[in-house]
Motif scaffolding. Structure first.
Motif, PDB file in Angstrom:
ATOM      1  N   ILE A  44       0.861  -1.181   0.000  1.00  0.00           N
ATOM      2  CA  ILE A  44       0.000   0.000   0.000  1.00  0.00           C
ATOM      3  C   ILE A  44       0.898   1.232   0.000  1.00  0.00           C
ATOM      4  O   ILE A  44       1.893   1.274   0.740  1.00  0.00           O
ATOM      5  CB  ILE A  44      -0.917   0.038   1.238  1.00  0.00           C
ATOM      6  CG1 ILE A  44      -1.534  -1.330   1.502  1.00  0.00           C
ATOM      7  CG2 ILE A  44      -2.002   1.088   1.073  1.00  0.00           C
ATOM      8  CD1 ILE A  44      -2.191  -1.454   2.854  1.00  0.00           C
ATOM      9  N   GLN A 116       0.965  -6.711  -6.359  1.00  0.00           N
ATOM     10  CA  GLN A 116      -0.109  -5.722  -6.328  1.00  0.00           C
ATOM     11  C   GLN A 116       0.242  -4.568  -5.393  1.00  0.00           C
ATOM     12  O   GLN A 116       0.850  -4.778  -4.341  1.00  0.00           O
ATOM     13  CB  GLN A 116      -1.418  -6.378  -5.858  1.00  0.00           C
ATOM     14  CG  GLN A 116      -2.616  -5.464  -5.855  1.00  0.00           C
ATOM     15  CD  GLN A 116      -3.855  -6.173  -5.349  1.00  0.00           C
ATOM     16  OE1 GLN A 116      -4.423  -5.816  -4.318  1.00  0.00           O
ATOM     17  NE2 GLN A 116      -4.287  -7.205  -6.072  1.00  0.00           N
ATOM     18  N   ARG A 118      -1.753  -1.051  -3.770  1.00  0.00           N
ATOM     19  CA  ARG A 118      -2.984  -0.278  -3.614  1.00  0.00           C
ATOM     20  C   ARG A 118      -2.625   1.171  -3.311  1.00  0.00           C
ATOM     21  O   ARG A 118      -1.703   1.441  -2.543  1.00  0.00           O
ATOM     22  CB  ARG A 118      -3.856  -0.860  -2.497  1.00  0.00           C
ATOM     23  CG  ARG A 118      -4.409  -2.240  -2.823  1.00  0.00           C
ATOM     24  CD  ARG A 118      -5.230  -2.786  -1.677  1.00  0.00           C
ATOM     25  NE  ARG A 118      -5.765  -4.105  -1.995  1.00  0.00           N
ATOM     26  CZ  ARG A 118      -6.978  -4.327  -2.467  1.00  0.00           C
ATOM     27  NH1 ARG A 118      -7.790  -3.305  -2.686  1.00  0.00           N
ATOM     28  NH2 ARG A 118      -7.388  -5.543  -2.736  1.00  0.00           N
ATOM     29  N   ARG A 140      -4.036  -1.084  -7.958  1.00  0.00           N
ATOM     30  CA  ARG A 140      -5.452  -0.979  -7.644  1.00  0.00           C
ATOM     31  C   ARG A 140      -5.703   0.332  -6.910  1.00  0.00           C
ATOM     32  O   ARG A 140      -5.060   0.632  -5.906  1.00  0.00           O
ATOM     33  CB  ARG A 140      -5.906  -2.162  -6.798  1.00  0.00           C
ATOM     34  CG  ARG A 140      -5.715  -3.517  -7.495  1.00  0.00           C
ATOM     35  CD  ARG A 140      -6.476  -4.599  -6.795  1.00  0.00           C
ATOM     36  NE  ARG A 140      -7.911  -4.342  -6.789  1.00  0.00           N
ATOM     37  CZ  ARG A 140      -8.814  -5.152  -6.231  1.00  0.00           C
ATOM     38  NH1 ARG A 140      -8.404  -6.273  -5.635  1.00  0.00           N
ATOM     39  NH2 ARG A 140     -10.095  -4.869  -6.260  1.00  0.00           N
ATOM     40  N   VAL A 142      -7.877   2.676  -4.597  1.00  0.00           N
ATOM     41  CA  VAL A 142      -8.857   2.592  -3.515  1.00  0.00           C
ATOM     42  C   VAL A 142      -9.424   3.993  -3.303  1.00  0.00           C
ATOM     43  O   VAL A 142      -8.716   4.893  -2.842  1.00  0.00           O
ATOM     44  CB  VAL A 142      -8.228   2.073  -2.219  1.00  0.00           C
ATOM     45  CG1 VAL A 142      -9.272   1.985  -1.108  1.00  0.00           C
ATOM     46  CG2 VAL A 142      -7.580   0.716  -2.450  1.00  0.00           C
ATOM     47  N   ARG A 157      -6.551   0.961   2.852  1.00  0.00           N
ATOM     48  CA  ARG A 157      -5.508   1.978   2.733  1.00  0.00           C
ATOM     49  C   ARG A 157      -5.244   2.690   4.056  1.00  0.00           C
ATOM     50  O   ARG A 157      -4.257   3.430   4.180  1.00  0.00           O
ATOM     51  CB  ARG A 157      -5.897   2.982   1.643  1.00  0.00           C
ATOM     52  CG  ARG A 157      -4.745   3.795   1.103  1.00  0.00           C
ATOM     53  CD  ARG A 157      -5.101   4.466  -0.219  1.00  0.00           C
ATOM     54  NE  ARG A 157      -6.335   5.211  -0.166  1.00  0.00           N
ATOM     55  CZ  ARG A 157      -6.452   6.452   0.313  1.00  0.00           C
ATOM     56  NH1 ARG A 157      -5.398   7.067   0.814  1.00  0.00           N
ATOM     57  NH2 ARG A 157      -7.615   7.071   0.291  1.00  0.00           N
TER      58      ARG A 157
END
Length: 220
Positions: A44, A116, A118, A140, A142, A157
């Motif tokens: 993240i 991945q 975020r 991705r 958010v 997040r």
């Protein structure tokens, strides 16, 4: 210890990668202690603009019009437990989507196992396709829930925002004083190193703050 000696160790250790090595080893120790894989695959990222002191040169600072802050911006990447993985400091006038190219390249080089990342809408745009095609990385976005007004905790997040709050607990990080962005990154890393060390060495600690406490239905 004379300040010259302490400062010498500070910049030599940072240049040699000792600071990031200590940070990464502490993160792995906490993850394995929680029964997680030592190497995170989902991360993240979020940014924070902070004011720059007069010691911050014009060539490494900028004005964030959205936050109305003249200084630098910190891009902090964490794992699902909120543990630091990478910190990048840029001038505050650089948009998140522009800084994302360097941030994601460094992530791919230093953390080849990630699949991945975020982030919020500041990292959106063509960076989503670019990350997938060039780095084989799923970015991705958010966003805030639709129709919700006022303060809201963004799903998933919130962990990186909590880590940013931990950095700000160190009074030294409330403002950027360093001439070099690399030294700003080192101060942030040291603050998180101290925090992780306390978590690992605390005896008879209460329920860990790295994970949510189980609800009544989850208690055995």
């Amino acid at each position: 210890m004379p300040w010259e000696t302490a400062n010498g160790f500070f910049w030599r250790w940072n240049r040699a990668g000792v600071v990031t090595y200590i940070r990464d080893q502490l993160r792995r120790a906490i993850r394995t202690g929680k029964g997680c894989c030592p190497h995170p695959v989902t991360l993240i990222v979020d940014s924070q603009s902070v004011k720059g002191a007069s010691t911050v040169g014009r060539n490494s600072r900028g004005y964030d019009a959205a936050k109305k802050i003249n200084g630098r911006k910190r891009h902090i990447t964490v794992d699902w437990l909120g543990l630091p993985v990478m910190i990048t400091v840029t001038p505050a006038d650089i948009q998140d989507r522009d800084a994302a190219r360097d941030v994601f390249w460094r992530l791919r080089l230093t953390q080849p196992q990630i699949t991945q990342v975020r982030a919020d809408r500041g990292y959106a745009g063509d960076r989503v396709d670019w990350a997938r095609e060039r780095l084989w990385l799923s970015l991705r976005i958010v966003s805030r829930p639709k129709g919700v007004k006022g303060f809201v905790v963004p799903p998933r997040r919130w962990r990186v925002e909590r880590t940013i709050g931990w950095c700000m607990n160190a009074r030294r990080n409330a403002r950027d004083y360093e001439r070099l962005p690399q030294h700003s990154e080192a101060h942030l890393n040291w603050a998180l190193i101290a925090m992780m060390t306390r978590r690992l060495t605390r005896k008879n600690a209460r329920a860990s703050m790295w994970t949510k406490r189980p609800g009544p239905a989850q208690v055995p």
